[in-house]
Design an enzyme around this catalytic site. Sequence first.
Site, PDB file in Angstrom:
ATOM      1  N   ASP A  93     -24.476  -7.467  -1.893  1.00  0.00           N
ATOM      2  CA  ASP A  93     -24.627  -8.035  -0.563  1.00  0.00           C
ATOM      3  C   ASP A  93     -24.909  -9.530  -0.724  1.00  0.00           C
ATOM      4  O   ASP A  93     -25.151 -10.015  -1.829  1.00  0.00           O
ATOM      5  CB  ASP A  93     -25.745  -7.304   0.200  1.00  0.00           C
ATOM      6  N   ALA A 196     -25.209  -4.263  10.948  1.00  0.00           N
ATOM      7  CA  ALA A 196     -26.352  -4.273  11.871  1.00  0.00           C
ATOM      8  C   ALA A 196     -26.691  -2.883  12.394  1.00  0.00           C
ATOM      9  O   ALA A 196     -27.063  -2.701  13.551  1.00  0.00           O
ATOM     10  CB  ALA A 196     -26.101  -5.246  13.022  1.00  0.00           C
ATOM     11  N   CYS A 281     -34.158  21.267  -5.912  1.00  0.00           N
ATOM     12  CA  CYS A 281     -33.873  20.262  -6.945  1.00  0.00           C
ATOM     13  C   CYS A 281     -34.868  20.401  -8.100  1.00  0.00           C
ATOM     14  O   CYS A 281     -35.895  21.069  -7.973  1.00  0.00           O
ATOM     15  CB  CYS A 281     -33.889  18.857  -6.341  1.00  0.00           C
ATOM     16  N   CYS A 284     -38.541  19.554  -7.183  1.00  0.00           N
ATOM     17  CA  CYS A 284     -39.220  20.494  -6.290  1.00  0.00           C
ATOM     18  C   CYS A 284     -39.394  21.861  -6.938  1.00  0.00           C
ATOM     19  O   CYS A 284     -40.259  22.640  -6.533  1.00  0.00           O
ATOM     20  CB  CYS A 284     -38.456  20.612  -4.975  1.00  0.00           C
TER      21      CYS A 284
HETATM   22  N1  GUN Z   1     -27.199  -4.653   5.200  1.00  0.00           N
HETATM   23  C1  GUN Z   1     -27.551  -3.912   6.271  1.00  0.00           C
HETATM   24  N2  GUN Z   1     -26.894  -4.333   7.375  1.00  0.00           N
HETATM   25  C2  GUN Z   1     -26.121  -5.365   7.000  1.00  0.00           C
HETATM   26  C3  GUN Z   1     -25.190  -6.209   7.690  1.00  0.00           C
HETATM   27  O1  GUN Z   1     -24.975  -6.094   8.900  1.00  0.00           O
HETATM   28  N3  GUN Z   1     -24.565  -7.173   6.950  1.00  0.00           N
HETATM   29  C4  GUN Z   1     -24.789  -7.318   5.601  1.00  0.00           C
HETATM   30  N4  GUN Z   1     -24.114  -8.262   4.943  1.00  0.00           N
HETATM   31  N5  GUN Z   1     -25.656  -6.538   4.940  1.00  0.00           N
HETATM   32  C5  GUN Z   1     -26.303  -5.572   5.624  1.00  0.00           C
HETATM   33 ZN    ZN Z   2     -36.264  18.408  -4.127  1.00  0.00          ZN
END
Ligand code: GUN
Ligand code: ZN
Length: 491
Positions: A93, A196, A281, A284
């Site tokens: 990101d 978002a 799992c 657990c």
């Molecule tokens: N991580 C969570 N939401 C977003 C987003 O809207 N844009 C980016 N670039 N990273 C994110």
């Molecule tokens: Zn578990």
Amino acid sequence: MREHFELQGYDAAGRLGELTVPRADVTVETPALLPVINPHHETIEPRRLEMEFGAEMLITNSYVIYGSDEVREPALEDGLHDLLDFSGAIMTDSGSFQLAEYGEIDVTNEEILAFQHEIGTDIGTPVDIPTPPDVSRERAVDELATTQQRLEVAADLDFGEMLVNAPIQGSTYPDLRERAAGDAYGTGLDVFPVGAMVPLMNDYRYGDMIEAVMAAKRGLGEDAPVHLFGAGHPMMFALAVAAGCDLFDSAAYALYARDDRYLTVRGTRHLEDLEYFPCECPICTAHSPADLRDRSGDERMRLLAEHNLHVSFGEMRRIKQAIRRGNLLELVETRARAHPTVIDGYRALLAYVDQLEATDPASKDAFFYLSGESADRPEVQRHHDRLHRIELTGELLVRSDGVSATAGEYDDVWTVIPPFGPIPGGLEQTYPVTAEVPDRIDDRAYRSAIRGITALTEHSDASITFVHDGWPTSALDRLPDSVDVSTVPSE
Ligand code: GUN
Ligand code: ZN
């Protein structure tokens, strides 16, 4: 066709696919879950995510690396795969999330894109603007223009084999999401995150999430891989996949573990409130909740994070199997029963039945009627669409299943089976009419069957007689006046 994404099968709008990530020289099976790695504190080492949990791709934040003397140099020198010790694909990101949280970041779109390329990212991200839900339309439009301009900048640069995300924004305005998706798709970039979503997820606004996803999907080609940015709770994976999301990232497994929160496909539990672990799992199986409460903070967090990952990857496998088998909507419906917010998401999804029907396979193994929502599924809609187009003349008897007596002369006799409606004679044993429906039929199934009879009247000059064995008036009241109705006791 975008040659890096190959689709292998559909169920509703959910699909199985293969995303080829050339820079990592790997192919990732979708739907896929990307664990989020914080380069400063790895809750579970990436090597283990790969070997023990089956993670084929992970996501980390290039802006965090860029801003840290400690990791920036090794990232530049040895590359991200060495830094994290992960041989699968790595998405990064850009700092957009920090931009949304803190209002500003000290790097430009071009700089952070170039940095991602330099450290060996396989799928990079421009600095989009994550416009929150419920803001003014003016602000959403304004910020979209900036996002789109940054996507175009990214598309014009040459990053070799690195794929680039084209995030789709637009706040809670479906028409803006759809337009943003069309514009993003037009850039020729590679992967399409719906952005978002975090504020919607945090408030369990799954209905609004589905509105955003379905709008984005309308603006994209089928060959576009879609990522649901910031969505890591396994209770909504099946729902989001059914809407056509291919990639998910989970920070939740670690963030929740930090607060002693235990993920399940039916919602979140607090360690404090558990006497038994409802899970098979390894964690657990080997520990009791009391056991975990006695551990030190760090160890407890690691063990909870491992459980959270097992549940999340397990649900992804279940979803893939459901798509193969053709019962993804049954799975979504089951998940919806666990939490009203997921019912909301499922109802929002079914409101776009035509969008789901467009990719839903014409034939599957079976159709299980599990709740009133089943009456609104694409398979039912498809049958009604066909009834709409039929042109009939003469005298037609349609009779509910269980009525065999016929009084009078008819040119044809059809059976009415809830929730589908009238079925031509001889087709009662074909899919999807072979649906498993409970004996105690609910109102929505009856009403849906009546919609089917109504659809049959649309283009027909036939005179239609409906004989039933005691259907509820709440359904019968909806029949058009042109249909002659009578009742006989069931046998
Ligand atoms: N991580 C969570 N939401 C977003 C987003 O809207 N844009 C980016 N670039 N990273 C994110
Ligand atoms: Zn578990």
